[in-house]
Design a protein around this motif. Structure first.
Motif, PDB file in Angstrom:
ATOM      1  N   GLY A 190       0.858  -1.138   0.009  1.00  0.00           N
ATOM      2  CA  GLY A 190      -0.009   0.083   0.078  1.00  0.00           C
ATOM      3  C   GLY A 190       0.850   1.221   0.044  1.00  0.00           C
ATOM      4  N   GLU A 191       1.999   1.158  -0.169  1.00  0.00           N
ATOM      5  CA  GLU A 191       3.075   2.540   0.029  1.00  0.00           C
ATOM      6  C   GLU A 191       3.921   2.513  -1.068  1.00  0.00           C
ATOM      7  OE1 GLU A 191       4.748   2.622   3.714  1.00  0.00           O
ATOM      8  OE2 GLU A 191       2.935   3.117   4.828  1.00  0.00           O
ATOM      9  N   ILE A 192       4.500   3.797  -1.450  1.00  0.00           N
ATOM     10  CA  ILE A 192       5.654   3.840  -2.440  1.00  0.00           C
ATOM     11  C   ILE A 192       6.644   4.364  -1.867  1.00  0.00           C
ATOM     12  CG2 ILE A 192       6.295   4.924  -4.735  1.00  0.00           C
ATOM     13  CD1 ILE A 192       3.494   4.479  -5.571  1.00  0.00           C
ATOM     14  N   TYR A 193       7.791   4.255  -1.972  1.00  0.00           N
ATOM     15  CA  TYR A 193       9.074   4.933  -1.468  1.00  0.00           C
ATOM     16  C   TYR A 193       9.802   5.413  -2.791  1.00  0.00           C
ATOM     17  CZ  TYR A 193       7.908   2.141   2.496  1.00  0.00           C
ATOM     18  OH  TYR A 193       7.265   1.397   3.765  1.00  0.00           O
ATOM     19  N   PHE A 194      10.394   6.680  -2.690  1.00  0.00           N
ATOM     20  CA  PHE A 194      11.198   7.089  -3.854  1.00  0.00           C
ATOM     21  C   PHE A 194      12.094   8.259  -3.664  1.00  0.00           C
ATOM     22  CE2 PHE A 194       7.103   9.692  -3.412  1.00  0.00           C
ATOM     23  CZ  PHE A 194       7.767  10.830  -3.798  1.00  0.00           C
ATOM     24  N   ALA A 195      13.130   8.054  -4.208  1.00  0.00           N
ATOM     25  CA  ALA A 195      14.305   9.006  -4.114  1.00  0.00           C
ATOM     26  C   ALA A 195      13.951  10.228  -4.954  1.00  0.00           C
ATOM     27  CB  ALA A 195      15.737   8.472  -4.574  1.00  0.00           C
ATOM     28  N   PRO A 196      14.257  11.599  -4.569  1.00  0.00           N
ATOM     29  CA  PRO A 196      13.736  12.788  -5.216  1.00  0.00           C
ATOM     30  C   PRO A 196      14.771  12.795  -6.470  1.00  0.00           C
ATOM     31  CG  PRO A 196      14.722  13.401  -3.384  1.00  0.00           C
ATOM     32  CD  PRO A 196      14.739  11.731  -3.162  1.00  0.00           C
ATOM     33  N   GLY A 197      15.825  12.288  -6.742  1.00  0.00           N
ATOM     34  CA  GLY A 197      16.774  12.342  -7.765  1.00  0.00           C
ATOM     35  C   GLY A 197      18.152  13.207  -7.344  1.00  0.00           C
ATOM     36  N   THR A 198      18.240  13.288  -5.961  1.00  0.00           N
ATOM     37  CA  THR A 198      19.500  13.652  -5.294  1.00  0.00           C
ATOM     38  C   THR A 198      20.516  12.572  -5.540  1.00  0.00           C
ATOM     39  OG1 THR A 198      18.607  13.358  -3.211  1.00  0.00           O
ATOM     40  CG2 THR A 198      18.205  15.314  -4.172  1.00  0.00           C
ATOM     41  N   PHE A 199      21.730  12.945  -4.847  1.00  0.00           N
ATOM     42  CA  PHE A 199      22.760  12.039  -4.680  1.00  0.00           C
ATOM     43  C   PHE A 199      23.206  11.853  -3.214  1.00  0.00           C
ATOM     44  CE2 PHE A 199      24.882  15.857  -5.679  1.00  0.00           C
ATOM     45  CZ  PHE A 199      26.169  15.960  -4.941  1.00  0.00           C
ATOM     46  N   PHE A 200      24.176  11.020  -3.165  1.00  0.00           N
ATOM     47  CA  PHE A 200      24.774  10.723  -1.722  1.00  0.00           C
ATOM     48  C   PHE A 200      26.318  10.978  -1.778  1.00  0.00           C
ATOM     49  CE2 PHE A 200      27.061   8.862   1.956  1.00  0.00           C
ATOM     50  CZ  PHE A 200      26.144   9.001   2.820  1.00  0.00           C
ATOM     51  N   ALA A 201      26.790  11.812  -1.095  1.00  0.00           N
ATOM     52  CA  ALA A 201      28.296  12.124  -1.261  1.00  0.00           C
ATOM     53  C   ALA A 201      29.058  11.352  -0.461  1.00  0.00           C
ATOM     54  CB  ALA A 201      28.651  13.645  -1.278  1.00  0.00           C
ATOM     55  N   ALA A 202      30.393  11.149  -0.901  1.00  0.00           N
ATOM     56  CA  ALA A 202      31.247  10.319   0.228  1.00  0.00           C
ATOM     57  C   ALA A 202      32.860  10.929  -0.037  1.00  0.00           C
ATOM     58  CB  ALA A 202      31.235   8.571  -0.164  1.00  0.00           C
ATOM     59  N   GLN A 203      33.395  10.903   1.088  1.00  0.00           N
ATOM     60  CA  GLN A 203      34.784  11.316   1.052  1.00  0.00           C
ATOM     61  C   GLN A 203      35.823  10.174   0.883  1.00  0.00           C
ATOM     62  OE1 GLN A 203      34.766  13.205   5.086  1.00  0.00           O
ATOM     63  NE2 GLN A 203      35.059  15.218   4.034  1.00  0.00           N
ATOM     64  N   SER A 204      35.403   9.595  -0.285  1.00  0.00           N
ATOM     65  CA  SER A 204      36.307   8.212  -0.530  1.00  0.00           C
ATOM     66  C   SER A 204      35.989   7.785  -1.983  1.00  0.00           C
ATOM     67  CB  SER A 204      36.101   7.220   0.293  1.00  0.00           C
ATOM     68  OG  SER A 204      34.999   6.543   0.292  1.00  0.00           O
ATOM     69  N   HIS A 205      36.583   6.844  -2.536  1.00  0.00           N
ATOM     70  CA  HIS A 205      36.117   6.297  -3.909  1.00  0.00           C
ATOM     71  C   HIS A 205      35.394   4.941  -3.688  1.00  0.00           C
ATOM     72  CE1 HIS A 205      40.025   8.648  -5.974  1.00  0.00           C
ATOM     73  NE2 HIS A 205      38.620   9.490  -5.658  1.00  0.00           N
ATOM     74  N   SER A 206      35.288   4.517  -2.134  1.00  0.00           N
ATOM     75  CA  SER A 206      34.465   3.169  -2.125  1.00  0.00           C
ATOM     76  C   SER A 206      33.011   3.684  -1.698  1.00  0.00           C
ATOM     77  CB  SER A 206      35.325   2.487  -1.035  1.00  0.00           C
ATOM     78  OG  SER A 206      36.726   2.574  -1.276  1.00  0.00           O
ATOM     79  N   ARG A 207      32.391   2.771  -1.886  1.00  0.00           N
ATOM     80  CA  ARG A 207      30.737   2.635  -1.445  1.00  0.00           C
ATOM     81  C   ARG A 207      30.823   2.784   0.201  1.00  0.00           C
ATOM     82  NH1 ARG A 207      26.417   0.821  -3.707  1.00  0.00           N
ATOM     83  NH2 ARG A 207      27.511  -0.163  -5.424  1.00  0.00           N
ATOM     84  N   PRO A 208      29.907   3.942   0.542  1.00  0.00           N
ATOM     85  CA  PRO A 208      29.895   4.185   1.747  1.00  0.00           C
ATOM     86  C   PRO A 208      29.425   2.999   2.738  1.00  0.00           C
ATOM     87  CG  PRO A 208      28.993   5.895   0.702  1.00  0.00           C
ATOM     88  CD  PRO A 208      29.381   4.790  -0.410  1.00  0.00           C
ATOM     89  N   GLU A 209      29.841   2.563   3.621  1.00  0.00           N
ATOM     90  CA  GLU A 209      29.465   1.366   4.402  1.00  0.00           C
ATOM     91  C   GLU A 209      28.179   1.652   5.361  1.00  0.00           C
ATOM     92  OE1 GLU A 209      32.467  -0.159   6.630  1.00  0.00           O
ATOM     93  OE2 GLU A 209      33.816  -0.691   5.014  1.00  0.00           O
ATOM     94  N   THR A 210      27.933   2.632   5.951  1.00  0.00           N
ATOM     95  CA  THR A 210      26.884   2.982   6.832  1.00  0.00           C
ATOM     96  C   THR A 210      26.315   4.421   6.430  1.00  0.00           C
ATOM     97  OG1 THR A 210      28.299   3.896   8.596  1.00  0.00           O
ATOM     98  CG2 THR A 210      27.607   1.686   8.579  1.00  0.00           C
ATOM     99  N   PRO A 211      25.657   4.677   5.309  1.00  0.00           N
ATOM    100  CA  PRO A 211      25.383   5.837   4.737  1.00  0.00           C
ATOM    101  C   PRO A 211      23.843   6.324   5.316  1.00  0.00           C
ATOM    102  CG  PRO A 211      24.492   4.390   3.197  1.00  0.00           C
ATOM    103  CD  PRO A 211      25.520   3.416   4.493  1.00  0.00           C
ATOM    104  N   ILE A 212      23.884   7.599   5.616  1.00  0.00           N
ATOM    105  CA  ILE A 212      22.697   8.228   6.183  1.00  0.00           C
ATOM    106  C   ILE A 212      21.769   8.852   5.047  1.00  0.00           C
ATOM    107  CG2 ILE A 212      21.741   9.646   7.937  1.00  0.00           C
ATOM    108  CD1 ILE A 212      24.074   9.314   9.746  1.00  0.00           C
TER     109      ILE A 212
END
Length: 461
Positions: A190-212
């Motif tokens: 009964g629900e929809i979750y969606f990202a608005p089109g923004t991005f997540f930034a990290a201070q490395s070249h690796s995938r963030p392990e515990t992103p907020i």
């Protein structure tokens, strides 16, 4: 969740309303920075710029990061937000939006060699609010606090980091940096979750392990209309055909969760919402008249309307999954809006299991009729049709036969009841192509036991 037009200029598609949060979309952007001259892969940052005359009062939730230098205006679409009116019931928990209190720098392109300076900033929201994206600046100064909005925490849901958009490998910058897509979690029914089109930034070249990270959440608006009335026998003769199917439930699905073979902005402007209509009707599964002076059973074989191949075609044409959440997993490619959607389980008969949609085997039904009684068994058939805002259909219609509830009517009437039972699947081939074989079949109870776990019976002598 409802929708409203009060904050939308004439000719603009209606926004999504979640409590006092209004969500619309824009395909207009300002270029903030690109990686030309840096030695890194091609990439650029863009600021959503909803036109004030078309979307007054709307703000971005963060900037857009893309791979490449091409102008994204008219080719990409992102969500923008506006403060809406508080609901009449006073259930709102305060303003839906707030500017950030400050920014924290995540990256500076020092020594990158880029033609222009760039910094990337994390918005710091006030208590009770969250930031859904990062903000870029083509210089060393902090962005303006009024550049974006943060969203009240109860209107979002935690999300994860998806695939890589861009990193500064090869730039020579003193700090490492990478920008990642945001993927919503699998939606609850009964629900929809969606990202608005923004991005997540990290201070490395690796995938963030515990992103907020966070995504927007909304309920799928549903309208329920009166269900059809169960037919009743009015005599010993064969009953007439029941009333034709009528719409009993409608679910509204936002444009980005439906495939319609249009460019994102064109689809949004053509049909901001789609209607998935469910039409229900009773169908006669079997009728029999016991003219003898002793109780006797009647047996019928009923067919189902569901068809796994038609269901697959429906999903291919519309992207909608009836029995599960969709899309089945995050996409690695660029998509207009990253989302997860899940229809209401009672709307799709999947409260207990989704396997009923894949099983088209006929059912054997046995009813015990008392002496001098006529009996009829009815099933409910449901048909699903997806329609655009103008009422035109999308794809094909699909059907489902509810085998969890059968309705028994008898004449002369003594008891009319809805019977919930475990049906017996037929194991032998059946040649009829109709919805049911309504010719009753006498059953010799002495030599052939009934195969149903629960039978319709009448204990009258």
């Amino acid at each position: 969740m409802t929708t409203e037009n009060s904050n939308t200029s004439a000719g603009q598609p209606e926004p999504i309303r979640c409590d006092n949060l209004l969500i619309s979309f824009t395909s207009e952007f300002h270029r903030v920075w690109d990686s030309r001259g840096s030695g890194a892969a091609v990439g650029s940052f863009w600021r959503p710029a909803p036109a004030p005359d078309l979307l007054p009062g709307y703000f971005p939730l963060g900037d857009l990061a893309v791979t490449g230098y091409d102008n994204v205006n008219g080719n990409r679409i992102v969500a923008v937000v506006c403060e809406g009116e508080t609901s009449n019931d006073g259930a709102s928990q305060g303003k839906a939006l707030s500017p950030p209190m400050d920014y924290e720098r995540v990256w500076r392109d020092s020594n990158s060699g880029a033609a222009a300076d760039c910094t990337v900033w994390r918005p710091l929201p006030p208590a009770g609010y969250v930031a859904l994206g990062f903000v870029c600046s083509n210089g060393r100064d902090k962005p303006l606090l009024n550049a974006i909005r943060c969203v009240r925490k109860d209107l979002v849901i935690p999300a994860s980091v998806g695939d890589l958009i861009w990193d500064d490998k090869g730039s020579g910058a003193r700090q490492n940096f990478s920008a990642w897509n945001i993927d919503p979690p699998q939606a609850a029914a009964g629900e929809i979750y969606f990202a608005p089109g923004t991005f997540f930034a990290a201070q490395s070249h690796s995938r963030p392990e515990t992103p907020i990270a966070y995504a927007l959440r909304m309920q799928m608006p549903r309208q329920t209309l009166p269900a059809p009335v169960a037919p009743k026998l009015s005599g010993y003769g064969a009953p007439p055909e029941p009333e034709p199917a009528g719409v009993t439930q409608t679910v509204r699905i936002p444009w980005f969760a439906v495939s319609d073979h249009l460019l994102p902005e064109e689809q949004w402007r053509t049909s901001a919402f789609y209607r998935l209509e469910r039409s229900d009707q009773y169908v006669l599964a079997g009728y029999g008249h016991n003219t003898s002076e002793r109780p006797r059973p009647f047996k019928w074989r009923a067919l189902r309307t569901q068809n796994s191949q038609m269901l697959q075609v429906f999903s291919i044409l519309t992207s909608i999954e009836v029995a599960t959440a969709w899309p089945p997993k995050p996409s690695n490619g660029a998509r207009a809006i990253r989302f997860s959607a899940h229809l209401h389980k009672d709307f799709t008969y999947t409260e207990t299991s989704s396997r009923g949609w894949e099983d088209a085997r006929p059912l054997d039904i046995v009813a015990m009729a008392a002496k001098n009684k006529a009996v009829a068994i009815y099933q409910i058939q449901s048909f699903y049709t997806l329609k655009r805002a103008d009422g035109t259909p999308v794809g094909i219609s699909i059907g489902y036969t509810d085998d969890e509830s059968l309705y028994l009517s008898e004449y002369p009437p003594e008891t009319d009841s809805t019977l919930t039972f475990t049906p017996q699947l037929a194991t032998e081939p059946f040649a009829s192509q109709g919805p049911a074989d309504n010719e009753s079949e006498d059953v010799d109870t002495a030599s052939q036991p009934m195969r149903e776990e629960i039978r319709v019976t009448d204990s009258a002598p």
